[in-house]
Design a protein around this motif. Structure first.
Motif, mmCIF file in Angstrom:
data_model
loop_
_atom_site.group_PDB
_atom_site.id
_atom_site.type_symbol
_atom_site.label_atom_id
_atom_site.label_comp_id
_atom_site.label_asym_id
_atom_site.label_seq_id
_atom_site.Cartn_x
_atom_site.Cartn_y
_atom_site.Cartn_z
ATOM 1 N N VAL A 136 0.842 -1.209 0.000
ATOM 2 C CA VAL A 136 0.000 0.000 0.000
ATOM 3 C C VAL A 136 0.868 1.246 0.000
ATOM 4 O O VAL A 136 0.602 2.210 -0.745
ATOM 5 N N CYS A 137 1.913 1.275 0.819
ATOM 6 C CA CYS A 137 2.808 2.432 0.850
ATOM 7 C C CYS A 137 3.434 2.671 -0.518
ATOM 8 O O CYS A 137 3.540 3.824 -0.975
ATOM 9 N N GLN A 138 3.836 1.615 -1.165
ATOM 10 C CA GLN A 138 4.424 1.749 -2.499
ATOM 11 C C GLN A 138 3.405 2.289 -3.492
ATOM 12 O O GLN A 138 3.718 3.184 -4.292
ATOM 13 N N ASP A 139 2.186 1.790 -3.443
ATOM 14 C CA ASP A 139 1.151 2.257 -4.364
ATOM 15 C C ASP A 139 0.768 3.714 -4.121
ATOM 16 O O ASP A 139 0.382 4.429 -5.051
ATOM 17 N N LEU A 140 0.859 4.138 -2.865
ATOM 18 C CA LEU A 140 0.522 5.525 -2.522
ATOM 19 C C LEU A 140 1.744 6.446 -2.570
ATOM 20 O O LEU A 140 1.637 7.628 -2.233
ATOM 21 N N ASN A 141 2.883 5.880 -2.989
ATOM 22 C CA ASN A 141 4.126 6.656 -3.087
ATOM 23 C C ASN A 141 4.508 7.300 -1.751
ATOM 24 O O ASN A 141 4.933 8.461 -1.702
ATOM 25 N N LEU A 142 4.387 6.536 -0.686
ATOM 26 C CA LEU A 142 4.747 7.011 0.643
ATOM 27 C C LEU A 142 6.024 6.321 1.094
ATOM 28 O O LEU A 142 6.121 5.083 1.081
ATOM 29 N N SER A 143 7.011 7.106 1.500
ATOM 30 C CA SER A 143 8.258 6.530 1.998
ATOM 31 C C SER A 143 7.985 5.772 3.282
ATOM 32 O O SER A 143 7.108 6.143 4.072
ATOM 33 N N HIS A 144 8.733 4.691 3.516
ATOM 34 C CA HIS A 144 8.425 3.831 4.652
ATOM 35 C C HIS A 144 9.662 3.055 5.079
ATOM 36 O O HIS A 144 10.649 2.958 4.346
ATOM 37 N N LEU A 145 9.596 2.520 6.274
ATOM 38 C CA LEU A 145 10.637 1.620 6.780
ATOM 39 C C LEU A 145 10.016 0.662 7.779
ATOM 40 O O LEU A 145 8.919 0.895 8.299
ATOM 41 N N HIS A 146 10.713 -0.443 8.035
ATOM 42 C CA HIS A 146 10.283 -1.429 9.029
ATOM 43 C C HIS A 146 10.985 -1.129 10.345
ATOM 44 O O HIS A 146 12.182 -0.844 10.373
ATOM 45 N N LEU A 147 10.244 -1.222 11.438
ATOM 46 C CA LEU A 147 10.807 -0.946 12.758
ATOM 47 C C LEU A 147 9.973 -1.638 13.821
ATOM 48 O O LEU A 147 8.790 -1.923 13.596
ATOM 49 N N PRO A 148 10.554 -1.921 14.976
ATOM 50 C CA PRO A 148 9.767 -2.504 16.067
ATOM 51 C C PRO A 148 9.017 -1.421 16.827
ATOM 52 O O PRO A 148 9.387 -0.243 16.797
ATOM 53 N N SER A 149 7.971 -1.821 17.502
ATOM 54 C CA SER A 149 7.329 -0.941 18.474
ATOM 55 C C SER A 149 7.898 -1.277 19.838
ATOM 56 O O SER A 149 7.715 -2.391 20.340
#
Length: 412
Positions: free
Chosen positions: A341-354
């Motif tokens: 979804v982030c890729q389709d919406l062109n939103l930068s993102h990363l994986h991280l723990p809470s």
């Protein structure tokens, strides 16, 4: 035309509702005090319930006091796609913590309703009761509540948990009925409450899981003595041993490849006088990581370090476990959907723990769980200075909506 291009939430209404809810329990300094089970909490719940109804949901309160709005799906008896968070605050909290996840969930449903759309699965938006303290709401839904130990749930108001649940329309005697076995997935949108996204200049955090916690109390016993007449090499200084313990806790965390965190946050020094060698120190240790193996290794290493410190400083050191919470990983399939979804919406993102606890910690024990983070300015939370931009609130809500739509297409 794809679903992604025709469905979006009303960003103005979302941010207006955030501001509206922030007026309930607001203090002169701008912070919010909306403790669970207080009149302010009940007033806020009533307003959220009105918004749920306006969004086309049927609303109920379960035995744990959870407020649940349900938007029916096309397939009879399909398990529900659930989202939500909490609206209670700490004594001096901010306007986004928990609230964003609840209001974004309502807007996601309203976006579907306004376009005459229903998913195959029903969509539920849950306001979990007392997240900031007892977590009774999410524990009851997950089936992890201590049904035979109401005294373990110490509320922030002057009333037992039984009376508090009754205030919300719940019932301690019926608490077991709140347990759910009919959830297809749970996705929680939340402000990060940390600085990673802002530092990395990313719009969305895809949460890998909610960390586990090992918390303990360490008591160091030496010998209180005159600070002037006791030679340095003849002391049994409990505070010196405590200082080495603090450094050991830090070193243990830094040495782990899984990048855990570990904190000594409390120290009590006795007799705490300027001219007396400290005779006893009590301190807290809080260790957090996604890896249970790492947590166990850290605990064992700490015990070994304490033995060496006690020998070196001629003190006695005892460690008492206080809390053990198992980590809850986010489902890989849900993480992948959020990433797509982030890729389709062109939103930068990363994986991280809470590294903070959330309702998703408990929900992830019974269903596929995922979390979506949006940035917190300067990493500040639980404060009147807590801030997430209106744009980031909208981005997060749209990612939540599209995640629910995509999960609906792939889950049975």
């Amino acid at each position: 035309m794809t679903v992604l291009s025709i469905v979006g939430i009303d960003g103005q209404r979302l941010n207006d509702h955030i501001e509206s809810l922030a007026k309930i329990g607001q203090r002169p300094d701008g912070s919010l005090c909306r403790l669970a089970f207080t009149p302010e909490d009940i007033q806020a719940r009533y307003r959220v319930q009105q918004w749920m109804v306006e969004a086309g949901m049927q609303v109920r309160t379960d035995a744990a006091g959870n407020l649940i709005g349900r938007y029916e799906g096309e397939v009879a008896d399909a398990p529900a796609l659930a989202t939500g968070s909490h609206i209670d605050t700490v004594p001096s909290g901010g306007r986004y913590d928990g609230v964003l996840g609840v209001l974004a969930g309502i807007e996601a449903v309203r976006a579907l309703r306004d376009r005459g759309q229903r998913l195959n699965h029903p969509v539920e938006v849950i306001v979990f009761s007392d997240e900031e303290n007892t977590m009774i709401g999410c524990q009851a839904i997950a089936g992890t509540a201590l049904l035979d130990a109401p005294e373990r749930y110490q509320t922030n108001v002057d009333a037992p948990i039984q009376d508090c649940l009754e205030m919300l329309g719940g019932s301690w005697e019926q608490l077991a009925t709140a347990r759910r076995t009919d959830l297809a997935a749970f996705v929680e949108l939340h402000v990060e409450q940390g600085i990673v996204l802002e530092y990395q200049q990313k719009t969305v955090g895809i949460v890998q899981g909610v960390v586990g916690i090992h918390r303990s109390r360490i008591t160091i016993t030496g010998q209180a003595n005159h600070a002037g007449t006791t030679p340095m090499d003849m002391r049994q200084d409990a505070l010196v041993a405590a200082a080495e313990t603090v450094l050991a806790v830090r070193q243990i965390a830094l040495a782990q490849p899984s990048q855990p965190v570990a904190t000594v946050g409390q120290l009590e020094v006795s007799p705490n006088a300027v001219n007396i060698v400290p005779g006893q120190v009590t301190l807290s240790v809080d260790m957090r990581d996604l890896s249970p193996e790492s947590l166990e290794a850290m605990t064992q290493q700490l015990e070994q370090k304490l033995d060496a410190i006690a020998l070196k400083t001629r003190t006695k050191i005892a460690i008492e476990p206080l809390l053990y919470v198992e980590p809850t990983p986010a489902a890989a399939a849900v993480q992948q959907v959020i990433q797509t979804v982030c890729q389709d919406l062109n939103l930068s993102h990363l994986h991280l723990p809470s590294r903070a606890g959330h309702d998703a910690l408990e929900l992830g024990r019974i269903t596929a769980m995922g979390m979506i983070f949006v940035p917190s300015a300067d990493g500040v939370s639980h404060s009147e200075a807590e801030y997430t931009s209106p744009e980031d609130c909208v981005h997060g809500a749209n990612v939540l909506l599209q995640t629910l739509i995509r999960l609906d297409a792939i889950l049975p």
